[in-house]
Scaffold this active site. Structure first.
Site, mmCIF file in Angstrom:
data_model
loop_
_atom_site.group_PDB
_atom_site.id
_atom_site.type_symbol
_atom_site.label_atom_id
_atom_site.label_comp_id
_atom_site.label_asym_id
_atom_site.label_seq_id
_atom_site.Cartn_x
_atom_site.Cartn_y
_atom_site.Cartn_z
ATOM 1 N N ASP A 77 -0.791 -0.653 -4.981
ATOM 2 C CA ASP A 77 0.278 -1.639 -4.834
ATOM 3 C C ASP A 77 0.901 -2.010 -6.180
ATOM 4 O O ASP A 77 2.069 -2.406 -6.253
ATOM 5 C CB ASP A 77 -0.224 -2.946 -4.206
ATOM 6 C CG ASP A 77 -1.330 -2.791 -3.197
ATOM 7 O OD1 ASP A 77 -2.024 -1.770 -3.226
ATOM 8 O OD2 ASP A 77 -1.527 -3.722 -2.414
ATOM 9 N N ALA A 78 0.105 -1.884 -7.240
ATOM 10 C CA ALA A 78 0.587 -2.237 -8.577
ATOM 11 C C ALA A 78 1.797 -1.405 -8.976
ATOM 12 O O ALA A 78 2.584 -1.811 -9.838
ATOM 13 C CB ALA A 78 -0.524 -2.060 -9.606
#
Length: 372
Positions: A156-157
């Site tokens: 997700d980063a």
């Protein structure tokens, strides 16, 4: 719940683009009317602003305000613009979240840069806190050790961190931020990307290592989270929208984007949505909106930019947009959003909403409206 029972119930629960005595075909066609799209973007944005849930500098709002800016570009709503400025200037004082080392607390900076570029009398000092935070992020090692062995250690980063660095670098004319984004992105790619499946594991807990810690779905397939991969694809779009055509590493991001889109399009379910777990959809019968919204956004953008073949991908993008609209209730609340987590779950329904689900919906609509 019996899957055969679930789908008719789902169709009854979801509100749709259709209304009154109009046929389903007419209702679905209405979803692509430019006036309707602008109205539904404003409606969902305003509902979400009126129902805050988290700190304004939280990662959840980082995703929401990414969608808000795209919605403002589409509708030019003064209410939306005022809400963004109230968040950036009044609530956050143009500051990232508290953790200098964590991409979750950098994502809100994307909207700061976007707003900075729209203001006629912009002052670079509004970006100073972002500059200071990302400078420290580059200079210092990640202060936690465990599965966190690289700076962007969870997939997700790649939505949160890289676009913030790229936007900042281009806004202030410092390519150093783009170069470090390349380095950290490749670290995450090498750690979590499965080249055979063309999908990202959420983090090292979901990478198959051949030991007792390995995790699989009930059908024996690997676990690939819909929202996590949606955020990766959405992040790629947000980077590719910024990177110059002659940027040295652009081809890497374009190829990754195309490979993932080809895989994702093949995993779409008949109702137009994707399931929380991409490779075991039958075990997760309800469509999940936050992942699906980002997939719709990413496919539509690629068609609009000529990176994806319209004849191949248009149907998937259109089916997704129709399905997403069925998850918006009369008030403008976007439902069927999986709550905060780190893996596929079944803990959501028509009444489940989160600000990042609305953000994904706004991003999707901002590209669907451009499709010819």
């Amino acid at each position: 719940m019996n899957v055969k029972i679930f789908f008719p119930v789902l169709l009854l629960i979801l509100s749709a683009c259709t209304s009154g005595n109009k046929s389903q075909a007419d209702g679905e066609s209405k979803c692509f009317d430019k006036k309707y799209i602008k109205e539904v973007l404003n409606k969902t944005a305003e509902w979400q602003v009126a129902h805050p849930k988290h700190r304004q500098d939280d990662w959840t709002n980082g995703a929401f305000y990414a969608g808000m800016f795209a919605a403002w570009e589409t509708t030019k709503s003064q209410k939306i613009y005022d809400a963004m400025m109230a968040m950036a200037r009044d609530s956050n004082n143009w500051r990232p979240g508290r953790r200098w080392y964590h991409a979750d607390d950098h994502v809100i900076c994307q909207t700061y840069v976007d707003l900075y570029r729209t203001e006629k009398n912009r002052k670079q000092e509004t970006l100073q806190a972002t500059i200071d935070t990302l400078n420290k992020f580059i200079a210092e090692p990640y202060p936690v050790r465990g599965i966190e062995i690289v700076k962007w250690w969870w997939c997700d980063a790649l939505f949160m961190g890289p676009p913030a660095m790229v936007k900042l670098g281009l806004a202030i004319g410092d390519n150093r931020y783009l170069e470090y984004a390349d380095i950290y992105y490749k670290e995450c790619y090498d750690l979590l990307y499965n080249r055979d499946e063309r999908l990202f594991a959420r983090d090292l807990n979901y990478v198959i290592k051949g030991d007792s810690t390995d995790r699989y779905e009930a059908n024996g397939k690997r676990i690939f989270w819909s929202r996590g991969n949606g955020w990766v694809l959405g992040g790629l779009v947000r980077m590719l929208k910024e990177l110059p055509k002659d940027y040295p590493n652009r081809s890497f991001y374009e190829q990754l984007y195309k490979d993932m889109c080809a895989r994702i399009a093949g995993l779409q379910q008949e109702d137009g949505l994707w399931r929380a777990s991409l490779l075991d959809p039958e075990a997760y019968p309800g469509g999940e909106v936050s992942g699906s919204g980002f997939f719709c956004y990413s496919l539509a953008w690629g068609i609009n930019e000529g990176l994806l073949d319209a004849a191949t991908y248009r149907s998937a993008a259109e089916k997704a947009w129709i399905a997403l609209n069925k998850c918006v209730n009369e008030e403008g609340r976007v439902g069927w959003v999986q709550p905060i987590g780190a893996d596929p779950r079944r803990n959501f329904s028509a009444d489940s909403w989160e600000v990042y689900g609305t953000g994904a919906f706004l991003l999707a609509g901002s590209e669907i409206i451009k499709m010819k």
